[in-house]
Scaffold this motif. Structure first.
Motif, PDB file in Angstrom:
ATOM      1  N   ILE A 104      32.095 -43.944 -27.851  1.00  0.00           N
ATOM      2  CA  ILE A 104      32.390 -42.570 -28.255  1.00  0.00           C
ATOM      3  C   ILE A 104      33.873 -42.260 -28.083  1.00  0.00           C
ATOM      4  N   VAL A 105      34.462 -42.724 -26.985  1.00  0.00           N
ATOM      5  CA  VAL A 105      35.901 -42.514 -26.765  1.00  0.00           C
ATOM      6  C   VAL A 105      36.711 -43.226 -27.838  1.00  0.00           C
ATOM      7  N   LYS A 106      36.294 -44.441 -28.224  1.00  0.00           N
ATOM      8  CA  LYS A 106      37.000 -45.160 -29.289  1.00  0.00           C
ATOM      9  C   LYS A 106      36.938 -44.410 -30.609  1.00  0.00           C
ATOM     10  N   HIS A 107      35.809 -43.798 -30.891  1.00  0.00           N
ATOM     11  CA  HIS A 107      35.698 -43.009 -32.126  1.00  0.00           C
ATOM     12  C   HIS A 107      36.613 -41.787 -32.090  1.00  0.00           C
ATOM     13  N   ILE A 108      36.720 -41.139 -30.945  1.00  0.00           N
ATOM     14  CA  ILE A 108      37.499 -39.915 -30.860  1.00  0.00           C
ATOM     15  C   ILE A 108      38.988 -40.182 -31.051  1.00  0.00           C
ATOM     16  N   TYR A 114      40.548 -35.455 -39.183  1.00  0.00           N
ATOM     17  CA  TYR A 114      39.414 -34.604 -39.556  1.00  0.00           C
ATOM     18  C   TYR A 114      39.300 -33.395 -38.625  1.00  0.00           C
ATOM     19  N   LEU A 115      39.436 -33.620 -37.325  1.00  0.00           N
ATOM     20  CA  LEU A 115      39.363 -32.518 -36.380  1.00  0.00           C
ATOM     21  C   LEU A 115      40.509 -31.532 -36.575  1.00  0.00           C
ATOM     22  N   LEU A 116      41.701 -32.038 -36.875  1.00  0.00           N
ATOM     23  CA  LEU A 116      42.845 -31.152 -37.112  1.00  0.00           C
ATOM     24  C   LEU A 116      42.614 -30.273 -38.337  1.00  0.00           C
ATOM     25  N   GLY A 137      28.840 -26.156 -36.911  1.00  0.00           N
ATOM     26  CA  GLY A 137      27.692 -27.060 -36.965  1.00  0.00           C
ATOM     27  C   GLY A 137      28.089 -28.518 -37.002  1.00  0.00           C
ATOM     28  N   SER A 138      29.208 -28.833 -37.649  1.00  0.00           N
ATOM     29  CA  SER A 138      29.657 -30.230 -37.659  1.00  0.00           C
ATOM     30  C   SER A 138      30.040 -30.687 -36.259  1.00  0.00           C
ATOM     31  N   ALA A 139      30.690 -29.786 -35.498  1.00  0.00           N
ATOM     32  CA  ALA A 139      30.981 -30.118 -34.097  1.00  0.00           C
ATOM     33  C   ALA A 139      29.704 -30.228 -33.275  1.00  0.00           C
ATOM     34  N   THR A 140      28.716 -29.405 -33.616  1.00  0.00           N
ATOM     35  CA  THR A 140      27.444 -29.454 -32.887  1.00  0.00           C
ATOM     36  C   THR A 140      26.734 -30.780 -33.081  1.00  0.00           C
ATOM     37  N   VAL A 141      26.607 -31.238 -34.339  1.00  0.00           N
ATOM     38  CA  VAL A 141      25.867 -32.480 -34.589  1.00  0.00           C
ATOM     39  C   VAL A 141      26.598 -33.691 -34.011  1.00  0.00           C
ATOM     40  N   ILE A 142      27.933 -33.667 -34.019  1.00  0.00           N
ATOM     41  CA  ILE A 142      28.684 -34.763 -33.416  1.00  0.00           C
ATOM     42  C   ILE A 142      28.413 -34.841 -31.918  1.00  0.00           C
ATOM     43  N   SER A 143      28.482 -33.695 -31.245  1.00  0.00           N
ATOM     44  CA  SER A 143      28.250 -33.675 -29.803  1.00  0.00           C
ATOM     45  C   SER A 143      26.784 -33.920 -29.454  1.00  0.00           C
ATOM     46  N   VAL A 144      25.859 -33.391 -30.276  1.00  0.00           N
ATOM     47  CA  VAL A 144      24.437 -33.609 -30.013  1.00  0.00           C
ATOM     48  C   VAL A 144      24.092 -35.096 -30.111  1.00  0.00           C
ATOM     49  N   LYS A 145      24.625 -35.769 -31.109  1.00  0.00           N
ATOM     50  CA  LYS A 145      24.340 -37.200 -31.253  1.00  0.00           C
ATOM     51  C   LYS A 145      24.897 -37.982 -30.062  1.00  0.00           C
ATOM     52  N   VAL A 169      29.515 -35.308 -43.813  1.00  0.00           N
ATOM     53  CA  VAL A 169      30.932 -35.693 -43.763  1.00  0.00           C
ATOM     54  C   VAL A 169      31.348 -36.056 -42.335  1.00  0.00           C
ATOM     55  N   ALA A 170      30.873 -35.279 -41.360  1.00  0.00           N
ATOM     56  CA  ALA A 170      31.192 -35.572 -39.958  1.00  0.00           C
ATOM     57  C   ALA A 170      30.637 -36.927 -39.538  1.00  0.00           C
ATOM     58  N   GLY A 171      29.407 -37.241 -39.964  1.00  0.00           N
ATOM     59  CA  GLY A 171      28.842 -38.548 -39.639  1.00  0.00           C
ATOM     60  C   GLY A 171      29.586 -39.691 -40.288  1.00  0.00           C
ATOM     61  N   ALA A 172      30.048 -39.470 -41.538  1.00  0.00           N
ATOM     62  CA  ALA A 172      30.778 -40.522 -42.245  1.00  0.00           C
ATOM     63  C   ALA A 172      32.151 -40.760 -41.626  1.00  0.00           C
ATOM     64  N   VAL A 173      32.821 -39.700 -41.159  1.00  0.00           N
ATOM     65  CA  VAL A 173      34.173 -39.842 -40.600  1.00  0.00           C
ATOM     66  C   VAL A 173      34.118 -40.253 -39.134  1.00  0.00           C
ATOM     67  N   PHE A 174      33.271 -39.581 -38.367  1.00  0.00           N
ATOM     68  CA  PHE A 174      33.267 -39.792 -36.910  1.00  0.00           C
ATOM     69  C   PHE A 174      32.537 -41.076 -36.530  1.00  0.00           C
ATOM     70  N   TYR A 175      31.358 -41.303 -37.084  1.00  0.00           N
ATOM     71  CA  TYR A 175      30.544 -42.456 -36.692  1.00  0.00           C
ATOM     72  C   TYR A 175      30.524 -43.571 -37.735  1.00  0.00           C
ATOM     73  N   LEU A 176      31.304 -43.423 -38.811  1.00  0.00           N
ATOM     74  CA  LEU A 176      31.458 -44.484 -39.831  1.00  0.00           C
ATOM     75  C   LEU A 176      30.109 -44.946 -40.369  1.00  0.00           C
ATOM     76  N   GLU A 177      29.256 -44.002 -40.738  1.00  0.00           N
ATOM     77  CA  GLU A 177      27.875 -44.336 -41.111  1.00  0.00           C
ATOM     78  C   GLU A 177      27.765 -44.952 -42.503  1.00  0.00           C
ATOM     79  N   PHE A 178      28.756 -44.764 -43.371  1.00  0.00           N
ATOM     80  CA  PHE A 178      28.674 -45.288 -44.736  1.00  0.00           C
ATOM     81  C   PHE A 178      29.586 -46.488 -44.960  1.00  0.00           C
ATOM     82  N   ASN A 179      30.093 -47.088 -43.892  1.00  0.00           N
ATOM     83  CA  ASN A 179      31.044 -48.186 -44.057  1.00  0.00           C
ATOM     84  C   ASN A 179      30.421 -49.404 -44.729  1.00  0.00           C
ATOM     85  N   ASN A 180      29.156 -49.710 -44.435  1.00  0.00           N
ATOM     86  CA  ASN A 180      28.507 -50.918 -44.964  1.00  0.00           C
ATOM     87  C   ASN A 180      27.588 -50.624 -46.138  1.00  0.00           C
ATOM     88  N   GLU A 181      27.730 -49.458 -46.744  1.00  0.00           N
ATOM     89  CA  GLU A 181      26.867 -49.087 -47.876  1.00  0.00           C
ATOM     90  C   GLU A 181      27.554 -49.400 -49.206  1.00  0.00           C
TER      91      GLU A 181
END
Length: 380
Positions: free
Chosen positions: A148-152, A160-162, A194-202, A267-279
């Protein structure tokens, strides 16, 4: 960091997370209907008990806790891009329950005319849900505190956060200082939070699950940071949503908020957790098509809901003195002896001003003589 599509554990985790999210949304929808039934029953029977003293309301509350708990755990197994759009299941379930328990007796033609859009919306939502679940991202990462720290600290996340912070501050300025109480502005503020919420919730959910499995994660500072961010964003989301509910119709809020929140969560999942990198391109296009069908289906379902009638304040006129009596901030209408004015929103409407002098002026001889020179008025 495991993001391989060939990993069988990734498919299993996605399946568990998807089923948990569907189960949680269905339970939340059922619980809301049960609690609504409890309130309606108390109002109909004039029961002096408070709603929290009924078994029905507590049953709905337990279902709500179970459903939200399932949604929370689902973020630890499935990507954000799969869990966030599944909120449409709650809208779909509520619509189906409303059609099943509908007590009105109508002819088939009238029923089809009245609820045709809802039926079409249900079909589109089910089809869209199948598409984005079947073609959604299958890569999954066990989110430890170090990951998580590496992602941040990555530059895409910082950029994205800026941009998100700047956009939020601009929208908040227009909302607070310029009094721009538009629905899109309020719900954009909700979606950004909500985007900050889902990032922190995950992050929090993943670290809790890893801790339960035996890998301690709660002693890392990033867990406390994410937990505080989750709680704060949820609280401010609720405040902005309550403001929107005071100004606009709930069905419109439900559809627009679902669309905006889902877009920002994906969008938050794609940028923060790189969920679409292998798609590949095909999977991404089919996922977007499924999401668009869900958006359209939820909009049609929400649009066809019966809107509640607002209370209509009124004004009565005292025929003896000609003085109006205003009941509950009603608008004054001087065209008749009894006039009624409906208010769409009491907070946004300025009541009509009363005449300064309602008394008859004294009649003088000069005025009576001058009146002979005036043309005769047409009598009713």
């Amino acid at each position: 960091m495991d993001t391989s599509r060939a990993d069988g554990g990734s498919y299993t985790d996605n399946l568990i997370g998807t089923l948990l999210a569907i189960f949680g949304n269905v339970l939340v929808s059922i619980s809301l209907n049960i609690q609504k039934y409890s309130h309606v029953t108390l109002a109909g029977t004039k029961d002096p008990r408070a709603f929290y003293r009924t078994k029905t309301w507590w049953c709905g509350f337990v279902f709500t806790c179970l459903g939200e708990g399932a949604n929370f755990v689902s973020y630890a197994f499935a990507p954000l891009a799969l869990v966030a759009p599944l909120n449409a299941v709650s809208v779909l379930t509520s619509s189906i329950l409303g059609l099943i328990f509908l007590r009105e007796k109508t002819k088939p033609k009238e029923f089809a005319k009245r609820y045709g859009l809802s039926f079409l919306g249900c079909i589109l939502t089910m089809g869209g849900t199948y598409l984005f679940v079947a073609f959604g991202p299958n890569s999954h990462e066990k989110l430890k505190a170090e990951n998580i720290v590496k992602h941040i600290v990555g530059w895409p996340v910082l950029l994205y956060l800026l941009l998100e912070i700047i956009t939020f501050c601009l929208l908040l300025y227009f909302y607070k200082q310029r009094r721009a109480n538009y629905l899109v502005i309020i719900l954009l503020l909700v979606a950004l939070l909500g985007s900050a919420t889902v990032i922190s919730v995950k992050a929090v959910s993943s670290m809790l699950v890893l801790t339960i499995e035996g890998t301690m994660q709660l002693d890392y500072p990033i867990f406390s940071v994410m937990f505080v961010c989750m709680v704060a964003s949820v609280v401010f989301q609720a405040r902005f949503l309550s403001q929107a509910c005071k100004l606009y119709d709930s069905s419109l809020i439900a559809s627009v908020n679902y669309i905006l929140s889902t877009v920002f969560a994906v969008v938050a999942g794609a940028v923060f957790y790189l969920e679409f990198n292998n798609e590949d391109v095909l999977h991404i296009c089919m996922f977007l098509l499924g999401s668009a069908l869900c958006f359209l289906g939820v909009f049609l379902i929400s649009k066809n809901r019966k809107r509640t009638k607002t209370f209509e304040p009124y004004v009565t006129m005292n025929m003896t003195n000609g003085v109006p009596t205003i009941h509950d901030k009603g608008l004054v209408d001087f065209n008749g002896s009894f006039s009624y004015g409906a208010l769409v929103n009491n907070d946004g409407v300025v009541p009509a001003t009363l005449p300064v002098n309602l008394e008859q002026p004294p009649v003088s001889s000069g005025s009576s003589e001058a009146s002979h020179g005036l043309p005769d008025l047409k009598k009713d």
